[in-house]
Design a protein around this motif. Structure first.
Motif, PDB file in Angstrom:
ATOM      1  N   LYS A 292       1.057   6.757   7.736  1.00  0.00           N
ATOM      2  CA  LYS A 292       0.571   7.031   9.098  1.00  0.00           C
ATOM      3  C   LYS A 292      -0.298   8.281   9.102  1.00  0.00           C
ATOM      4  O   LYS A 292      -1.324   8.332   9.784  1.00  0.00           O
ATOM      5  CB  LYS A 292       1.753   7.165  10.059  1.00  0.00           C
ATOM      6  CG  LYS A 292       2.376   5.825  10.424  1.00  0.00           C
ATOM      7  CD  LYS A 292       3.696   5.970  11.141  1.00  0.00           C
ATOM      8  CE  LYS A 292       3.533   6.328  12.581  1.00  0.00           C
ATOM      9  NZ  LYS A 292       4.838   6.309  13.300  1.00  0.00           N
ATOM     10  N   ALA A 293       0.080   9.273   8.321  1.00  0.00           N
ATOM     11  CA  ALA A 293      -0.712  10.504   8.218  1.00  0.00           C
ATOM     12  C   ALA A 293      -2.071  10.231   7.573  1.00  0.00           C
ATOM     13  O   ALA A 293      -3.032  10.963   7.822  1.00  0.00           O
ATOM     14  CB  ALA A 293       0.049  11.558   7.418  1.00  0.00           C
ATOM     15  N   GLU A 294      -2.163   9.175   6.777  1.00  0.00           N
ATOM     16  CA  GLU A 294      -3.420   8.796   6.131  1.00  0.00           C
ATOM     17  C   GLU A 294      -4.247   7.835   6.987  1.00  0.00           C
ATOM     18  O   GLU A 294      -5.267   7.329   6.535  1.00  0.00           O
ATOM     19  CB  GLU A 294      -3.137   8.173   4.766  1.00  0.00           C
ATOM     20  CG  GLU A 294      -2.544   9.159   3.770  1.00  0.00           C
ATOM     21  CD  GLU A 294      -2.183   8.517   2.433  1.00  0.00           C
ATOM     22  OE1 GLU A 294      -2.720   7.431   2.106  1.00  0.00           O
ATOM     23  OE2 GLU A 294      -1.372   9.097   1.703  1.00  0.00           O
ATOM     24  N   GLY A 295      -3.761   7.546   8.210  1.00  0.00           N
ATOM     25  CA  GLY A 295      -4.534   6.719   9.133  1.00  0.00           C
ATOM     26  C   GLY A 295      -4.160   5.254   9.193  1.00  0.00           C
ATOM     27  O   GLY A 295      -4.938   4.428   9.665  1.00  0.00           O
ATOM     28  N   MET A 296      -2.957   4.911   8.768  1.00  0.00           N
ATOM     29  CA  MET A 296      -2.529   3.520   8.788  1.00  0.00           C
ATOM     30  C   MET A 296      -2.440   2.995  10.222  1.00  0.00           C
ATOM     31  O   MET A 296      -1.818   3.615  11.080  1.00  0.00           O
ATOM     32  CB  MET A 296      -1.168   3.373   8.106  1.00  0.00           C
ATOM     33  CG  MET A 296      -0.635   1.954   8.122  1.00  0.00           C
ATOM     34  SD  MET A 296       0.891   1.743   7.188  1.00  0.00           S
ATOM     35  CE  MET A 296       2.046   2.711   8.139  1.00  0.00           C
ATOM     36  N   LYS A 297      -3.073   1.851  10.465  1.00  0.00           N
ATOM     37  CA  LYS A 297      -3.012   1.173  11.760  1.00  0.00           C
ATOM     38  C   LYS A 297      -2.328  -0.186  11.636  1.00  0.00           C
ATOM     39  O   LYS A 297      -1.844  -0.740  12.610  1.00  0.00           O
ATOM     40  CB  LYS A 297      -4.420   0.968  12.326  1.00  0.00           C
ATOM     41  CG  LYS A 297      -5.228   2.237  12.460  1.00  0.00           C
ATOM     42  CD  LYS A 297      -4.938   2.928  13.763  1.00  0.00           C
ATOM     43  CE  LYS A 297      -5.851   4.109  13.975  1.00  0.00           C
ATOM     44  NZ  LYS A 297      -5.256   5.376  13.663  1.00  0.00           N
ATOM     45  N   SER A 298      -2.322  -0.731  10.429  1.00  0.00           N
ATOM     46  CA  SER A 298      -1.683  -2.009  10.129  1.00  0.00           C
ATOM     47  C   SER A 298      -0.890  -1.849   8.834  1.00  0.00           C
ATOM     48  O   SER A 298      -1.237  -1.030   7.991  1.00  0.00           O
ATOM     49  CB  SER A 298      -2.723  -3.116   9.942  1.00  0.00           C
ATOM     50  OG  SER A 298      -3.496  -3.286  11.101  1.00  0.00           O
ATOM     51  N   LEU A 299       0.173  -2.645   8.694  1.00  0.00           N
ATOM     52  CA  LEU A 299       1.060  -2.508   7.539  1.00  0.00           C
ATOM     53  C   LEU A 299       1.296  -3.860   6.883  1.00  0.00           C
ATOM     54  O   LEU A 299       1.596  -4.845   7.556  1.00  0.00           O
ATOM     55  CB  LEU A 299       2.404  -1.917   7.968  1.00  0.00           C
ATOM     56  CG  LEU A 299       3.520  -1.865   6.917  1.00  0.00           C
ATOM     57  CD1 LEU A 299       3.123  -0.983   5.743  1.00  0.00           C
ATOM     58  CD2 LEU A 299       4.823  -1.380   7.542  1.00  0.00           C
ATOM     59  N   ILE A 300       1.188  -3.875   5.560  1.00  0.00           N
ATOM     60  CA  ILE A 300       1.612  -5.013   4.748  1.00  0.00           C
ATOM     61  C   ILE A 300       2.921  -4.599   4.080  1.00  0.00           C
ATOM     62  O   ILE A 300       2.951  -3.649   3.302  1.00  0.00           O
ATOM     63  CB  ILE A 300       0.571  -5.381   3.670  1.00  0.00           C
ATOM     64  CG1 ILE A 300      -0.763  -5.750   4.316  1.00  0.00           C
ATOM     65  CG2 ILE A 300       1.096  -6.512   2.787  1.00  0.00           C
ATOM     66  CD1 ILE A 300      -1.908  -5.868   3.325  1.00  0.00           C
ATOM     67  N   LEU A 301       3.996  -5.293   4.420  1.00  0.00           N
ATOM     68  CA  LEU A 301       5.317  -5.035   3.836  1.00  0.00           C
ATOM     69  C   LEU A 301       5.587  -6.138   2.831  1.00  0.00           C
ATOM     70  O   LEU A 301       5.737  -7.311   3.192  1.00  0.00           O
ATOM     71  CB  LEU A 301       6.389  -5.018   4.923  1.00  0.00           C
ATOM     72  CG  LEU A 301       7.829  -4.855   4.457  1.00  0.00           C
ATOM     73  CD1 LEU A 301       8.026  -3.543   3.708  1.00  0.00           C
ATOM     74  CD2 LEU A 301       8.785  -4.960   5.631  1.00  0.00           C
ATOM     75  N   ASP A 302       5.640  -5.784   1.561  1.00  0.00           N
ATOM     76  CA  ASP A 302       5.794  -6.750   0.481  1.00  0.00           C
ATOM     77  C   ASP A 302       7.247  -6.819   0.033  1.00  0.00           C
ATOM     78  O   ASP A 302       7.778  -5.876  -0.553  1.00  0.00           O
ATOM     79  CB  ASP A 302       4.887  -6.347  -0.685  1.00  0.00           C
ATOM     80  CG  ASP A 302       4.801  -7.412  -1.771  1.00  0.00           C
ATOM     81  OD1 ASP A 302       5.583  -8.391  -1.739  1.00  0.00           O
ATOM     82  OD2 ASP A 302       3.950  -7.255  -2.666  1.00  0.00           O
ATOM     83  N   LEU A 303       7.885  -7.963   0.325  1.00  0.00           N
ATOM     84  CA  LEU A 303       9.271  -8.208  -0.084  1.00  0.00           C
ATOM     85  C   LEU A 303       9.347  -9.310  -1.146  1.00  0.00           C
ATOM     86  O   LEU A 303      10.421  -9.833  -1.410  1.00  0.00           O
ATOM     87  CB  LEU A 303      10.121  -8.594   1.133  1.00  0.00           C
ATOM     88  CG  LEU A 303      10.180  -7.585   2.268  1.00  0.00           C
ATOM     89  CD1 LEU A 303      10.990  -8.136   3.438  1.00  0.00           C
ATOM     90  CD2 LEU A 303      10.743  -6.262   1.795  1.00  0.00           C
TER      91      LEU A 303
END
Length: 166
Positions: free
Chosen positions: A81-92
């Motif tokens: 988030k500090a690096e500017g994340m607006k979307s997340l890919i969660l790899d399981l």
């Protein structure tokens, strides 16, 4: 030659702080390469990777659900988030599961308060509902959860709850 993987592990294990001498054969090298390794406790983390995959898109790879997984996940989220994340890919993908509480702690980051995540019930134990707390750190932005045929147990709880609650 003639030493199994468990035989190698047996030879490397020992008292913390002691040294073990190892010779390694590398492809393209004629001589063995010498290493002195100091034995120590090796931490095992649940998060294999957490980085920005593209502009505004973070990627987190979770390999299992252990005691410290929720804390590791919180740190990864905060960093991205500090690096500017607006979307997340969660790899399981390939994540065979682990501790139920760890899955619960992770999925709580994505849901509003009071949402049913999972319940447990047994022959000798009453039903216990686990609901989200409204504590979470990722309630805005797009989320993609990657699973495969090897994602099981706690991975299914996380992906199922995210899917159930959009």
């Amino acid at each position: 030659i003639g030493i199994t993987n468990s035989g190698v592990a047996d030879r490397l294990r020992g008292k913390k702080g002691t040294e073990v001498k190892v010779q390694v054969k590398r492809q393209g090298e004629k001589k063995l390469i010498d290493f002195n390794i100091t034995r120590d406790k090796i931490p095992i983390f649940s998060i294999d990777a957490a980085y920005m995959a593209a502009d505004g898109v973070g990627y987190i790879k979770v390999n299992n659900f252990a005691d410290k997984t929720p804390q590791e996940f919180e740190q990864a989220l905060k960093k991205l988030k500090a690096e500017g994340m607006k979307s997340l890919i969660l790899d399981l993908q390939g994540n065979g599961g682990g501790f139920l509480k760890a899955a619960f702690g992770m999925v709580d980051d994505f849901l509003e308060g009071g949402k049913m995540i999972v319940y447990t019930e047994g022959v000798h134990s009453p039903r216990q509902d686990m609901k989200s707390s409204n504590y979470g750190n990722w309630k805005e932005g797009k989320l993609i959860v990657l699973v495969d045929q090897s994602s099981a147990s706690a991975s299914e709880i996380v992906s199922g709850a995210v899917q159930d609650w959009d």
